[in-house]
Scaffold this motif. Structure first.
Motif, PDB file in Angstrom:
ATOM      1  N   LEU A 245      13.550   0.311   4.816  1.00 62.61           N
ATOM      2  CA  LEU A 245      12.334   0.213   5.484  1.00 62.61           C
ATOM      3  C   LEU A 245      11.546   1.221   5.081  1.00 62.61           C
ATOM      4  N   LYS A 246      11.872   2.491   4.945  1.00 64.67           N
ATOM      5  CA  LYS A 246      11.419   3.829   4.410  1.00 64.67           C
ATOM      6  C   LYS A 246      10.813   3.679   3.147  1.00 64.67           C
ATOM      7  N   ASP A 247      11.346   3.034   2.353  1.00 61.86           N
ATOM      8  CA  ASP A 247      10.935   2.721   0.918  1.00 61.86           C
ATOM      9  C   ASP A 247       9.774   2.036   0.791  1.00 61.86           C
ATOM     10  N   GLN A 248       9.991   0.935   1.758  1.00 64.81           N
ATOM     11  CA  GLN A 248       8.887  -0.021   1.921  1.00 64.81           C
ATOM     12  C   GLN A 248       7.657   0.584   2.369  1.00 64.81           C
ATOM     13  N   MET A 249       7.666   1.397   3.427  1.00 69.76           N
ATOM     14  CA  MET A 249       6.643   1.991   3.978  1.00 69.76           C
ATOM     15  C   MET A 249       5.889   3.082   2.779  1.00 69.76           C
ATOM     16  N   GLN A 250       6.779   3.705   2.131  1.00 69.49           N
ATOM     17  CA  GLN A 250       6.473   4.587   1.177  1.00 69.49           C
ATOM     18  C   GLN A 250       5.478   3.840  -0.008  1.00 69.49           C
ATOM     19  N   GLY A 251       6.128   2.591  -0.287  1.00 70.69           N
ATOM     20  CA  GLY A 251       5.443   1.910  -1.225  1.00 70.69           C
ATOM     21  C   GLY A 251       4.059   1.332  -0.874  1.00 70.69           C
ATOM     22  N   ILE A 252       3.911   0.973   0.501  1.00 69.15           N
ATOM     23  CA  ILE A 252       2.534   0.650   1.112  1.00 69.15           C
ATOM     24  C   ILE A 252       1.628   1.989   1.129  1.00 69.15           C
ATOM     25  N   ILE A 253       2.056   2.845   1.320  1.00 67.48           N
ATOM     26  CA  ILE A 253       1.244   4.298   1.351  1.00 67.48           C
ATOM     27  C   ILE A 253       0.966   4.664   0.104  1.00 67.48           C
ATOM     28  N   ASP A 254       1.882   4.615  -1.146  1.00 67.80           N
ATOM     29  CA  ASP A 254       1.561   4.683  -2.497  1.00 67.80           C
ATOM     30  C   ASP A 254       0.385   3.986  -2.919  1.00 67.80           C
ATOM     31  N   ARG A 255       0.406   2.435  -2.551  1.00 66.36           N
ATOM     32  CA  ARG A 255      -0.508   1.557  -2.975  1.00 66.36           C
ATOM     33  C   ARG A 255      -1.848   1.858  -2.242  1.00 66.36           C
ATOM     34  N   TYR A 256      -1.780   2.299  -1.046  1.00 59.59           N
ATOM     35  CA  TYR A 256      -3.194   2.780  -0.433  1.00 59.59           C
ATOM     36  C   TYR A 256      -3.608   3.781  -0.991  1.00 59.59           C
ATOM     37  N   ARG A 257      -3.152   4.792  -1.480  1.00 60.48           N
ATOM     38  CA  ARG A 257      -3.391   6.071  -2.131  1.00 60.48           C
ATOM     39  C   ARG A 257      -4.009   5.733  -3.162  1.00 60.48           C
ATOM     40  N   HIS A 258      -3.287   4.893  -4.163  1.00 57.78           N
ATOM     41  CA  HIS A 258      -3.870   4.491  -5.285  1.00 57.78           C
ATOM     42  C   HIS A 258      -5.210   3.606  -5.364  1.00 57.78           C
ATOM     43  N   GLU A 259      -5.049   2.746  -4.307  1.00 56.82           N
ATOM     44  CA  GLU A 259      -6.486   2.017  -4.169  1.00 56.82           C
ATOM     45  C   GLU A 259      -7.591   2.762  -3.587  1.00 56.82           C
ATOM     46  N   HIS A 260      -7.337   3.720  -2.822  1.00 62.26           N
ATOM     47  CA  HIS A 260      -8.424   4.601  -2.417  1.00 62.26           C
ATOM     48  C   HIS A 260      -8.670   5.952  -2.846  1.00 62.26           C
ATOM     49  N   GLN A 261      -8.040   6.196  -3.948  1.00 62.20           N
ATOM     50  CA  GLN A 261      -8.521   7.511  -4.580  1.00 62.20           C
ATOM     51  C   GLN A 261      -9.600   7.826  -4.848  1.00 62.20           C
TER      52      GLN A 261
END
Length: 80
Positions: free
Chosen positions: A60-76
């Motif tokens: 679950l921690k890995d999944q949350m980090q994936g969402i965070i990374d995706r969000y950061r990438h989409e909102h740079q």
């Protein structure tokens, strides 16, 4: 404006249902592990359960980090 990791987690908990669900389950696993850790002795079954919960919590921690990374990438370069 760059958000800290904790600020971004709080934002995603409020705005992303998938992230919120995963974070809630992660928290539930954390509580279960704390309960097991508070015991003076674990049965073999409890030891297996502890290992299983740790693996699920890490997933679950890995999944949350994936969402965070995706969000950061989409909102740079954008602000929240």
């Amino acid at each position: 404006m760059n958000l800290t990791q904790e600020e971004l987690k709080a934002h995603l908990k409020e705005t992303d249902p998938e992230f919120r669900k995963i974070a809630e389950q992660h928290c539930a696993y954390k509580k279960q592990l704390q309960e097991l850790a508070s015991r003076a002795f674990l049965t073999p079954e409890q030891e297996v359960e502890e290992i299983r919960i740790k693996k699920l919590k890490l997933l679950l921690k890995d999944q949350m980090q994936g969402i965070i990374d995706r969000y950061r990438h989409e909102h740079q370069g954008q602000t929240v």
